[in-house]
Write an enzyme that holds these catalytic residues in place. Sequence first.
Site, short mmCIF file in Angstrom:
data_model
loop_
_atom_site.label_atom_id
_atom_site.label_comp_id
_atom_site.label_asym_id
_atom_site.label_seq_id
_atom_site.Cartn_x
_atom_site.Cartn_y
_atom_site.Cartn_z
N ALA A 1 0.85 -1.19 0.00
CA ALA A 1 0.00 0.00 0.00
C ALA A 1 0.89 1.24 0.00
O ALA A 1 2.03 1.19 0.46
CB ALA A 1 -0.88 -0.02 1.24
N GLY B 1 0.78 -5.09 1.02
CA GLY B 1 -0.32 -5.18 0.06
C GLY B 1 0.11 -5.79 -1.26
O GLY B 1 -0.71 -6.38 -1.97
N GLU C 1 -0.15 -9.34 -0.70
CA GLU C 1 -1.59 -9.67 -0.58
C GLU C 1 -2.24 -9.72 -1.96
O GLU C 1 -3.10 -10.57 -2.22
CB GLU C 1 -2.27 -8.65 0.33
CG GLU C 1 -1.82 -8.79 1.78
CD GLU C 1 -2.38 -7.71 2.68
OE1 GLU C 1 -2.11 -6.52 2.40
OE2 GLU C 1 -3.08 -8.04 3.64
N GLU D 1 3.86 -5.23 7.50
CA GLU D 1 2.94 -4.23 8.06
C GLU D 1 3.17 -3.97 9.54
O GLU D 1 3.01 -2.86 10.04
CB GLU D 1 1.48 -4.66 7.85
CG GLU D 1 0.97 -4.51 6.43
CD GLU D 1 1.26 -5.71 5.53
OE1 GLU D 1 2.13 -6.53 5.90
OE2 GLU D 1 0.61 -5.83 4.48
C1 LIG Z 1 -11.28 4.77 10.04
C2 LIG Z 1 -10.56 3.49 10.13
C3 LIG Z 1 -10.40 2.80 8.85
C4 LIG Z 1 -9.56 1.65 9.07
C5 LIG Z 1 -9.46 0.73 7.95
C6 LIG Z 1 -8.44 1.17 6.96
C7 LIG Z 1 -8.23 0.11 6.00
C8 LIG Z 1 -7.19 0.51 5.01
C9 LIG Z 1 -6.96 -0.61 4.10
C10 LIG Z 1 -5.49 -0.78 3.98
C11 LIG Z 1 -5.21 -2.15 3.52
C12 LIG Z 1 -3.87 -2.53 4.02
C13 LIG Z 1 -2.98 -3.05 2.98
C14 LIG Z 1 -1.64 -3.54 3.44
O1 LIG Z 1 -1.78 -4.65 4.28
C15 LIG Z 1 -0.87 -2.44 4.10
C16 LIG Z 1 0.47 -2.25 3.47
O2 LIG Z 1 0.77 -2.73 2.41
S1 LIG Z 1 1.55 -1.26 4.31
C17 LIG Z 1 2.98 -1.21 3.28
C18 LIG Z 1 3.78 -2.45 3.34
N1 LIG Z 1 5.02 -2.29 2.63
C19 LIG Z 1 6.16 -1.99 3.21
O3 LIG Z 1 6.24 -1.88 4.40
C20 LIG Z 1 7.34 -1.79 2.32
C21 LIG Z 1 8.04 -0.53 2.68
N2 LIG Z 1 9.17 -0.29 1.84
C22 LIG Z 1 10.36 -0.89 2.02
O4 LIG Z 1 10.55 -1.74 2.85
C23 LIG Z 1 11.48 -0.44 1.13
O5 LIG Z 1 11.20 0.85 0.71
C24 LIG Z 1 11.67 -1.35 -0.09
C25 LIG Z 1 10.38 -1.51 -0.84
C26 LIG Z 1 12.21 -2.71 0.36
C27 LIG Z 1 12.71 -0.69 -1.05
O6 LIG Z 1 13.88 -0.42 -0.32
P1 LIG Z 1 15.04 0.49 -0.96
O7 LIG Z 1 15.34 0.01 -2.30
O8 LIG Z 1 16.13 0.53 0.06
O9 LIG Z 1 14.40 1.93 -1.15
P2 LIG Z 1 13.84 2.93 -0.07
O10 LIG Z 1 13.43 2.23 1.15
O11 LIG Z 1 14.79 4.06 0.08
O12 LIG Z 1 12.51 3.43 -0.77
C28 LIG Z 1 12.56 4.22 -1.96
C29 LIG Z 1 11.47 5.25 -1.86
O13 LIG Z 1 10.21 4.60 -1.93
C30 LIG Z 1 9.42 4.99 -0.84
N3 LIG Z 1 8.53 3.85 -0.47
C31 LIG Z 1 8.92 2.58 -0.30
N4 LIG Z 1 7.85 1.82 -0.01
C32 LIG Z 1 6.80 2.63 -0.03
C33 LIG Z 1 5.40 2.44 0.19
N5 LIG Z 1 4.89 1.22 0.45
N6 LIG Z 1 4.60 3.50 0.11
C34 LIG Z 1 5.08 4.72 -0.18
N7 LIG Z 1 6.39 4.98 -0.39
C35 LIG Z 1 7.22 3.94 -0.33
C36 LIG Z 1 10.40 5.33 0.25
O14 LIG Z 1 9.81 6.16 1.20
C37 LIG Z 1 11.50 6.01 -0.55
O15 LIG Z 1 11.10 7.32 -0.83
P3 LIG Z 1 11.69 8.54 0.04
O16 LIG Z 1 11.10 8.42 1.41
O17 LIG Z 1 13.17 8.38 0.05
O18 LIG Z 1 11.18 9.72 -0.67
#
Ligand SMILES: CCCCCCCCCCCCC[C@H](O)CC(=O)SCCNC(=O)CCNC(=O)[C@H](O)C(C)(C)COP(=O)(O)OP(=O)(O)OC[C@H]1O[C@@H](n2cnc3c(N)ncnc32)[C@H](O)[C@@H]1OP(=O)(O)O
Length: 719
Positions: A61, A100, A103, A123
């Site tokens: 996500a 996500g 997922e 997550e």
């Molecule tokens: C009122 C109440 C309501 C409640 C109900 C709400 C329901 C909502 C429904 C939601 C459904 C949930 C879905 C899901 O289960 C939730 C998720 O998916 S959470 C996200 C999970 N993913 C992660 O945690 C991955 C995070 N990222 C990383 O671990 C790393 O970035 C990477 C992908 C392994 C890559 O690593 P690197 O190559 O080292 O690069 P960087 O880390 O430097 O990242 C580069 C750049 O990308 C940005 N970024 C990375 N991942 C995300 C992301 N998922 N979303 C947005 N941005 C992302 C990162 O910030 C870097 O940018 P910068 O910060 O440097 O500008």
Amino acid sequence: MAQYTRVSGSVGLITLQSPPVNALSAAVRQGIVDLMQRALSEPEVKSVVICGQNGIFCGGADIKEFGGQMSGPPLIPMIHAIEAASKPVVAAIEGIALGGGLELALGCHYRIAHSKARVGLPEVTLGLLPGAGGSQRLPRLIGVPAALDLITTGRHVTAAEALKFGLVDQITDHNTVNVAVKFAQRVADQPLDARRISTHPCLCPSDVAVLFEEVMQRVRRTARGAIAPIACVQAVRAAATLPYNQGMERERELMATLFTSGQARALQYFFFAQRAVGRWSMPSGARWDTSKPRPVHKAAVIGLGTMGRGITVALAQAGFSVVAVETQEKQLMEAKQAISGMLERGAKRRGVAPALDKINYGRNIQSVADVDLVIEAVFEDMALKKKVFQQLSAVCKPSTFLCSNTSGLDIDQLACQTRNPELVVGMHFFAPAHVMKLLEVVYGPKSSPLAVATAMQLGKKIGKVSVAVGNCRGFVGNRMLKPYLEQALFLLEEGATPEFVDQVLEEFGFAMGVFRMSDLSGLDVGWKVRLADGLAMPDPTMGQPTRLRQGRRYSPLGDLLCEQGRFGQKTGRGWYQYDKPGSQVAKPDPWLHSFLDEYRARHALVAHRIDHQEVLERCLYSMINEGFRILEDGIAAGPEDIDVIYVFGYSWPRHRGGPMFYAATVGLNKVLERLEHYYQAHPDVPSLQPCHLLRKLVASGSPPIQKWREVIKKVRSQL
Ligand SMILES: CCCCCCCCCCCCC[C@H](O)CC(=O)SCCNC(=O)CCNC(=O)[C@H](O)C(C)(C)COP(=O)(O)OP(=O)(O)OC[C@H]1O[C@@H](n2cnc3c(N)ncnc32)[C@H](O)[C@@H]1OP(=O)(O)O
Ligand SMILES: NC(=O)c1ccc[n+]([C@@H]2O[C@H](COP(=O)([O-])OP(=O)(O)OC[C@H]3O[C@@H](n4cnc5c(N)ncnc54)[C@H](O)[C@@H]3O)[C@@H](O)[C@H]2O)c1
């Protein structure tokens, strides 16, 4: 966004397009929904492949969307629609499939992964759970024990491990999309019922109730107050005990609680803070994106004590050639043995060969003549360090970067000993240096952007989170630690016990309370510094230790323990007692309690009842106040730098975001008001006097932390 192409006549290929990690933003979700409909409606299309552009399947996500109003098609129905599709859908996983993203892949009927891909449900590290069906589908696919492991730790697994779990159907070394397209053609006419994971029964071991109990206990013990790991266990338990639809309902309820929690906000703030510190800047205007590092091939470490050994291991493990210098023969022998042991254990864990041949040991500083960068780690003694820097400057090539691992001495004074002061920076590692993630890169007034960029890059290469900070006593981390330690001692003088103070801080989420931590690090370390500063008195017969030094309140309690040889764990006695020297199990010490009673009586101090609130407020707010001073002085560029230092270097609980984020959560006006209250009660404690920047932020209406830099800039420009 997503793109649609028809491949080989009968396969609809949907490519996620949202750089840099193809996160599932509203536009990407809309794209998937629209293009799935298109693929299902085209009669020529017999199967579908979903992939991500630029060799990355999907990073999950879009975390940036979580803070605001969510729009676009929701993820859960989108994934359900894919699973319910009448044509086979194959996920082609390259790079990563996280959160996500995984997922989404679990909603597909088949998963093909490249051998170098990594998958996971991280997550929990963002204060959430896999809330798009992941907590319900994963245990149905790979079984409860493996799913519990992946979901509660958030760890990424390799494609090979994923194949072993049955999480992916096939791995390939070739072009994954091509392989997936061929696979999709082959399965085009296969029945799909058995491929829909939500219809599978949940595979449970016979003792599943015991398993959940054990995992829940372990998670509670290690979570340090974080709620997401517990909710993750509850969600998987729902998968194991309820039909799928009811499990999904439970997942939704748990997710709703987490999603709106302060912990999720803190962890998501911290996710971006960790990345923001890489975009460093210096007061001179030099920045990460305009300062090019110089490559380092060969490095040297001077002094192979506690720190030098860990630094040598970190460098060698990352593939650098290292010259390791230690003047004392006995120390050198011990160091060789210790370093080899660390390298061998590390290599065994990672299944690689130990990098023993990367290191050349010696007793002579002349042997570092041809290295590109030196890290000095001799005793914390300015005169000695100055001498070492003079020698290094004479011996090394003119282009060699000279770095010091000092915990807080003036980098500028060291730079002044050298021919090229612009190549001198601090590289402050944390013990154990091959394990701890944090590196403070300290620039002095003469340090060049080239030197900072090179040290920052070296830090990254050896797996550290590096934070660039300015030069002052203690830099950022140890400077903020001082008022924290000081308040803890004052609380003892006023009636608290080490056990109570530690209990409060550990309940807050620190891995160790302040006194346990001091016993571990060694009370003599700070004592030596205080002696050198003329604060501690070397000879108690010179008079009763007074509680006022250099015009401010001082507690000699730590000095008094050291005078008795109580240095902490290493001597078996400190703020606690231990079964034997070196033992780690801290036990309350009746001697210490009597000693505190006598001390209070001697100084006519009347013990008062100290509660949780007072311990937390005095220890944490005085530290936070120093953090604001650091920002005001320009030693840290922004609050994120301080927070990253505290989480990675000082075990600040990550789910509280770091001290500066915590201050914002509590409310800056409250922090200010409580500091004013305590300063009034203790006017001889300057660290309790609210600093100018804190007042200014409150006067500016306590803006959100992301806006503090604007106020900081104004305050600095007025100085
Ligand atoms: C009122 C109440 C309501 C409640 C109900 C709400 C329901 C909502 C429904 C939601 C459904 C949930 C879905 C899901 O289960 C939730 C998720 O998916 S959470 C996200 C999970 N993913 C992660 O945690 C991955 C995070 N990222 C990383 O671990 C790393 O970035 C990477 C992908 C392994 C890559 O690593 P690197 O190559 O080292 O690069 P960087 O880390 O430097 O990242 C580069 C750049 O990308 C940005 N970024 C990375 N991942 C995300 C992301 N998922 N979303 C947005 N941005 C992302 C990162 O910030 C870097 O940018 P910068 O910060 O440097 O500008
Ligand atoms: N120990 C920690 O937790 C920690 C954490 C961060 C930073 N530091 C800093 O790291 C530095 C080293 O600390 P440590 O705990 O490793 O000290 P240590 O006492 O364990 O080791 C210092 C080593 O340097 C050697 N040495 C002294 N003079 C030398 C010389 N001229 N040439 C080569 N070797 C020489 C000594 O023989 C000794 O082996 C200090 O500046 C300290 O403040 C320590």
